[in-house]
Every structure is written in C-alpha cells, then in structure tokens.
Design an enzyme around this catalytic site. Sequence first.
Site, PDB file in Angstrom:
ATOM      1  N   GLU A 163       0.823  -1.210   0.000  1.00 40.57           N
ATOM      2  CA  GLU A 163       0.000   0.000   0.000  1.00 40.57           C
ATOM      3  C   GLU A 163       0.861   1.266   0.000  1.00 40.57           C
ATOM      4  O   GLU A 163       0.617   2.199   0.763  1.00 40.57           O
ATOM      5  CB  GLU A 163      -0.972  -0.017   1.188  1.00 40.57           C
ATOM      6  CG  GLU A 163      -1.918  -1.216   1.149  1.00 40.57           C
ATOM      7  CD  GLU A 163      -2.988  -1.207   2.226  1.00 40.57           C
ATOM      8  OE1 GLU A 163      -2.761  -0.607   3.296  1.00 40.57           O
ATOM      9  OE2 GLU A 163      -4.052  -1.806   1.983  1.00 40.57           O
ATOM     10  N   ASP A 212      -8.399  -9.007   4.250  1.00 40.81           N
ATOM     11  CA  ASP A 212      -8.162  -7.889   5.159  1.00 40.81           C
ATOM     12  C   ASP A 212      -9.243  -7.770   6.236  1.00 40.81           C
ATOM     13  O   ASP A 212     -10.114  -6.911   6.125  1.00 40.81           O
ATOM     14  CB  ASP A 212      -8.095  -6.583   4.347  1.00 40.81           C
ATOM     15  CG  ASP A 212      -7.544  -5.433   5.170  1.00 40.81           C
ATOM     16  OD1 ASP A 212      -7.088  -5.687   6.289  1.00 40.81           O
ATOM     17  OD2 ASP A 212      -7.579  -4.281   4.689  1.00 40.81           O
ATOM     18  N   GLU A 248     -12.884  -1.811  11.725  1.00 40.63           N
ATOM     19  CA  GLU A 248     -12.846  -1.152  10.419  1.00 40.63           C
ATOM     20  C   GLU A 248     -13.945  -1.664   9.499  1.00 40.63           C
ATOM     21  O   GLU A 248     -14.611  -0.876   8.823  1.00 40.63           O
ATOM     22  CB  GLU A 248     -11.464  -1.385   9.787  1.00 40.63           C
ATOM     23  CG  GLU A 248     -11.333  -0.844   8.380  1.00 40.63           C
ATOM     24  CD  GLU A 248      -9.947  -1.045   7.783  1.00 40.63           C
ATOM     25  OE1 GLU A 248      -9.052  -1.577   8.479  1.00 40.63           O
ATOM     26  OE2 GLU A 248      -9.760  -0.654   6.613  1.00 40.63           O
TER      27      GLU A 248
HETATM   28  C1  GCV Z   1      -2.639   0.687   8.298  1.00 43.89           C
HETATM   29  C2  GCV Z   1      -6.109  -2.003   5.434  1.00 43.89           C
HETATM   30  C3  GCV Z   1      -6.548  -0.709   6.057  1.00 43.89           C
HETATM   31  C4  GCV Z   1      -5.386   0.272   6.108  1.00 43.89           C
HETATM   32  C5  GCV Z   1      -4.248  -0.389   6.901  1.00 43.89           C
HETATM   33  C6  GCV Z   1      -3.865  -1.670   6.176  1.00 43.89           C
HETATM   34  C7  GCV Z   1      -2.760  -2.419   6.887  1.00 43.89           C
HETATM   35  O1  GCV Z   1      -5.818  -1.829   4.080  1.00 43.89           O
HETATM   36  O2  GCV Z   1      -7.615  -0.180   5.345  1.00 43.89           O
HETATM   37  O3  GCV Z   1      -5.817   1.440   6.747  1.00 43.89           O
HETATM   38  O4  GCV Z   1      -3.143   0.465   7.011  1.00 43.89           O
HETATM   39  O5  GCV Z   1      -4.981  -2.510   6.106  1.00 43.89           O
HETATM   40  O6  GCV Z   1      -3.089  -3.329   7.627  1.00 43.89           O
HETATM   41  O7  GCV Z   1      -1.603  -2.082   6.717  1.00 43.89           O
END
Ligand code: GCV
Length: 725
Positions: free
Chosen positions: A312, A386, A414
């Site tokens: 990411e 996720d 989340e």
């Molecule tokens: C901290 C998901 C979440 C991101 C998070 C990522 C991760 O994509 O939406 O906010 O980033 O996981 O675990 O690194």
Amino acid sequence: MTLTPLLRSVLLVILLGMGASAIAEDGYRLWLRYDLMQDAAKRKEYSSLIKYFVVEKTSPTLEVAEKELSLALAGLLGLKTSSTKDVQESGAIVLGTSDTSPLIKSLNLQEKLKTLGDEGFYIVSTTIKGKKCIVITANKEVGVLYGAFHFIRLLQTQHSAQNLSLQHAPQVKHRILNHWDNLDRTVERGYAGFSLWDWHKLPDYIDPRYFDYARANASVGINGSVLTNVNSNAQILTEPYLRKVAAMANVFRPYGIKVYLTARFSAPVEIGGLTTADPTDAAVREWWKKKIDEIYTHVPDFGGFVVKANSEGQPGPQNYKRTHADGANMLADALAPHNGIVMWRAFVYDNAVPEDRAKQAYNEFKPLDGKFKSNVMVQVKNGPIDFQPREPFHPLFGAMPQTPINMEFQLTQEYLGQATNLVYLAPLFKECLDSDTYAKGKGSYVYKVIDGSLENHPLTGMAGVANIGNDRNWCGHPFAQSNWFSFGRLAWDPTLSSESIADEWIRMTYSNQQDVVSTLKQVMLASREITVRYMTPLGLHHIMGWDHHYGPGPWIKDKPRADWTSAYYHKADEAGIGFDRTKRGSDALGQYAPEIQQKYGSLENCPEEYLLWFHHVSWDRKMKSGRTLWDELCHLYYQGADSVKWMEKSWNALEGKVDADRFAQVKSLLAIQYKEAVWWRNSCVLYFQTFSKKEIPAGLEMPDRTLSYYESLQFPFAPGIRPKW
Ligand code: GCV
C-alpha cells in the site's frame, strides 16, 4: 501514589460510601470496576479470608500489584487493608517471589513454579507460621502482578476464594497491541477519538491515563505496545521523539509492558541523510545499527519493530530488488545484541501483480521460509484479504514451518460496523485459531502455529490492532471494550472459549446478576454472525464503502486500483455471484492443504458460509435450505437485520438492571445499528438484484429507497481516515 482518573473514581465511591449509581457511568473504568459487591454473603465469605497484605521486599512491579489489590479489596469488599512484613494472624495475602520473600521461599514451591516461566503465576491457599493465608507468587515479579489481577478477577466474577491452587502461564510470548496512531494524533481506522499519546506534551507531561492504559493491559496479560502506525513516520526515530517514547516506556515498565515502534524502511534517507535504504548497503546497515543502539540508550528494554514494507505504498527492500527477508534480517541483526525482535508483516499485495490478491502474501513469503533470522516473526493477518467480517484462515498459517508466525487480529472494527455496531469479536478470533491447517496432519490448528507448539518455535506472538482512543470510554462503543479484553485473554490462552471470556467480561463490566449475564452473553455470542448476515453473508467480502469503509458499497468499481473495488471481489454477473478460487479460477484454494482443497473445492461440500469466497455460483443453485441462492441471499440479509431488532429487545429488557448511563448509550447505539443493518441489507439486495434480475422473495419487506439513493450517499467526514481539512 499516582491518582489516575480511574483510581480517583474508585476512591470516590469508597470514600463517599456510595454505590456506583451515584457517579456517572461513562465506561472509563473498563472492566476494572471495583464497586461494593451487592451479595452480602459473598462479601462476608471473602472478608473472612482476606485481611491484610504481606510484602517483605517491594519493587515497582510489586508495588503496583499491591496497590491494585488494595483498591480492589477496598472497593469490592469495603476492606481497609494494611501492608506488613510478616504473617501475624490468619487472612494474609502474601505477595512476592522466592527472591523477594523469605516466607514464600520457605514454602519450597519450586516444583509448582518450574513450568510457569517468567510470566506465569501460582495462587495457593496455605498456612504460614500456623496462620491461614493466600500466597500469590511467581518466578518473576511480573507473574505476581498477573496473579494479583487474576485473583481480583476471581472476586469480581464471584468465584470461590477457598482452597485455591491455581497455576497459569501464558501460551504466547509476545501479546501486543498495535496502535495505528499517527504523530498528529489521528488514528488510522480509529473510531474512538484521537490518539491517547499526547506527543506534543511528552516527555514532560505524563497524562495519568497512560497508567490506566497500562493497568488495563496488564490485567489481561498484554505485555507489549507498538505505539505508532504501521504506515509509519520516520520522525519517531529522531532524538526528540525517542525521549518521548522513553517517558512512556518508564510508565509501562512496572506493568510488564514493553514498547515497540514501527520502522519506516526509508528512514536512512528521510532522516539519515543517506541516498539509499538498500538493506545490503554497508552505510545503511551501519545507520540502522547506530540508530538502534541509540534507541536502547533511551529505552533499555525496547521491544523491537513492526514493519509494513512494500505494501500500500510503503517503502521496502523490494524498492532495491531485495527480498522481505533481506529487509527483516538487516533490522534483526541490529536488534539482536539487545534482544529486540522484528515483526515483519506479510500484508503485501500489489494491484500491478496480475494475481488474485488473496494469493499474493503466500506467493511472496512461502519461498522465504527458513531465510529469516531467529529474532524475526512474520506477522500474518487472520485472513488472506483484510479483516473482513468472515474470511477463511490465512494460507500462510502452517505453510512456513521454519519461521515463527505471529497472528494479527484487528480489534478496531474497520469492517465490522466501526463504533456504532455491537460486535463481540472473540468468536471471529476463535474461528481462525481453531481452524485446522492440516499442515502436519489432522489437529494442526492455527492456534498451535501461533503458540509455537506445532513446530517447537520458542518465539511466539499475537498482535491486536488496537481499538483505543481518547474517547472517555476508550473504545467508542461500550461493548468494543470486550474486544480489547478478549484479545488479551486469548493471547494469554488461545484455547479459552468465547463464552467463558464473555462471561468474565460481563460480570466484571456490568453485573453478576444471572439474567443480565445470560442475556448479554446470548447477544454478544450471536452478534458477529448477525453482522456477517447483514453485511457479507455466504462468503461475500470487501463490499464496503470506498476509502472510509463505512457502510455498504457493493457498487464500487472503476477506481484506480481494481483490488480496492467491490466488483473485484463479488464478481456478480447475470449468471451468478462469487469469486472462483478453485482450480477453474484463481486457484487460491491450492495454497491450502489437500484436505481443505478437497472439502472447499466442491460446491457440494464447501461450507455455505464460505461459498462465495471460493466459488462463482449460479443464482438458481439450490442451497441446503431448499431455497435458490438468490432467495437464500435475500433471506440472510433480512435475517441479519431482523436479528438486530432482537438484540435491541434483549438489551431493552435489561432496563433498570444495568446502570442508566450505559443503558441509554447502548440503547441509542443499537438503534443506529439497526438503521445501518437495514441500510446494508437494502443496498446489497437492490444492487445484486440488478444482476440476478429476480424478485425479492415474497414476505420480505420491500426496501423503501432506491438503489440510486443508496449509491448517492457520501460521508466525507467519516472517522478513521486522515481528515481532509
Ligand atoms: C494501516 C487495510 C486498512 C489500512 C491499513 C492496512 C494495513 O488496508 O484499510 O488502513 O493500514 O490494512 O493493515 O496495513
């Protein structure tokens, strides 16, 4: 003695001789509520056994253990306890280790203690000098602290304190909260306000709340805290910030909690003035070595790093054509002389890679098995996508026998209703921990990978992405506290049941009254499955709102990254719905053991809760219920929403049996949850109907809004993402 807000409110109740109802029940006290026990007979029973403490030689950790016990006994039993250095009469609680207490040493408890390691404890009813007493002991002082909290929990849950002989030791070594807290105090995916860490005022101002945070963690055995977001900022590694980190480590140390940080891989360039962060470059290695030595001058017991690399948008070793093992080992080498560890995350995927996202972490990491230094753990999320409401377990569990794997669960909700939905997550955690990987034949459960027993790994860990912020009640939703609690309890012992953990938490947080306990337990235990039904039944996943992830968004498509859209995952079309991950499709199933491939690979045998995770299924397919897939999908969405009504009714029946403040708050939140469940239901049913072209089954209430209404909803200021001001 430092009077934290939590300690103050406990004392206030005691001093004024009032019941809890006299002060606002804002949830601040978490499960460490020490209100006068209403059952007079129980109070009398405990009071006859406990009169004073014996602590022969004290220390910061024994001091906090004794302080906690005094508070608990004063609050729960109305006892004013004093501390002495010897046993004088019956009723002593003797606290210490053989090193701090000659009295305990004289009991020759070596046999009992020898399997308990550095953190286990032994609580025993015995006699010393002919007087009856309760001994709370351990090999190390932190074990005594855990024993003290265990003893308090026995009283809070009204277990017998007679004839005790209890031995407990953690099954997992590193039990760590991961805070996704940014230095500007925003919290990524945080739904409970801003960060607890007041970086600006540290190190000179120590918020008393840090002590209460440490108490809460120690009470459930959490022994580590990663202070910063995995999407990290290199500033945390600069000297002014390290002084702030040291101040926090000083607060946490007596409670057995080590601090950890996230390491930004490009730090040597960003704050070190180097031109590269290549892990094979001598100057880069030297920079990290010096930086890590410097960290240990500030925090001598610093725990180590968590690293998110090449994921990411985060920098990592692959920027220099090196592997994840090269990156992790460079940090591991520099941490090793200080006994520090690296938790290197396997959460990697790339939209540019033409492969099912669910397969990418395995493809990347499996070939690296055996290539990591001995102080590295690979940190793996419970599922391959996720933290969805339901995912199968991650195929890396059991697939890297030579590498310690630590679990990453997400406590912050989340994808599970954020702070407006009551969802007890222990059943989700347990579903993963109890899954059989078959890695070494039947019975190779995920929890055996995590506790190290499957491959005899001494380095073990469990991480929980924290759901804590500076909201008065810490976690936003009063019931979200149970997820922090459950994480600690399961990290200590992954074989505990969701039910027993809920039982403890309810008794400690709400009431020991039987009808309250049984009603809340039913609601909590059902809540996760209910949420799956109104959000992502039958194995659907990743169909939430864009970016903020609040609410439904099955229509999300045509964004710059396909792997962040919903269409990528549900693959709905006129023929059917679901992601074919069998051999005919992406063959993600091929990453699991043959036993699992066999079961999940056939439409007939695949458990329906994972059906659309592994298969693209025709709308007309007959389900176990006898309904078609389309009808079943609709029924599940409706059942999910209707069940929230049941949750509301169950809660409302407790009016007058739980305090009015929290009653009103949860009542409002459940009403919101119902609205949100109907919103999910209507959005998903209407959207998928555009593919199935079938009627919503007769008898189900028709959505009162159109699909385009739901698609038009915008939430520019939803929490959990960096504000756009
Ligand atoms: C901290 C998901 C979440 C991101 C998070 C990522 C991760 O994509 O939406 O906010 O980033 O996981 O675990 O690194």
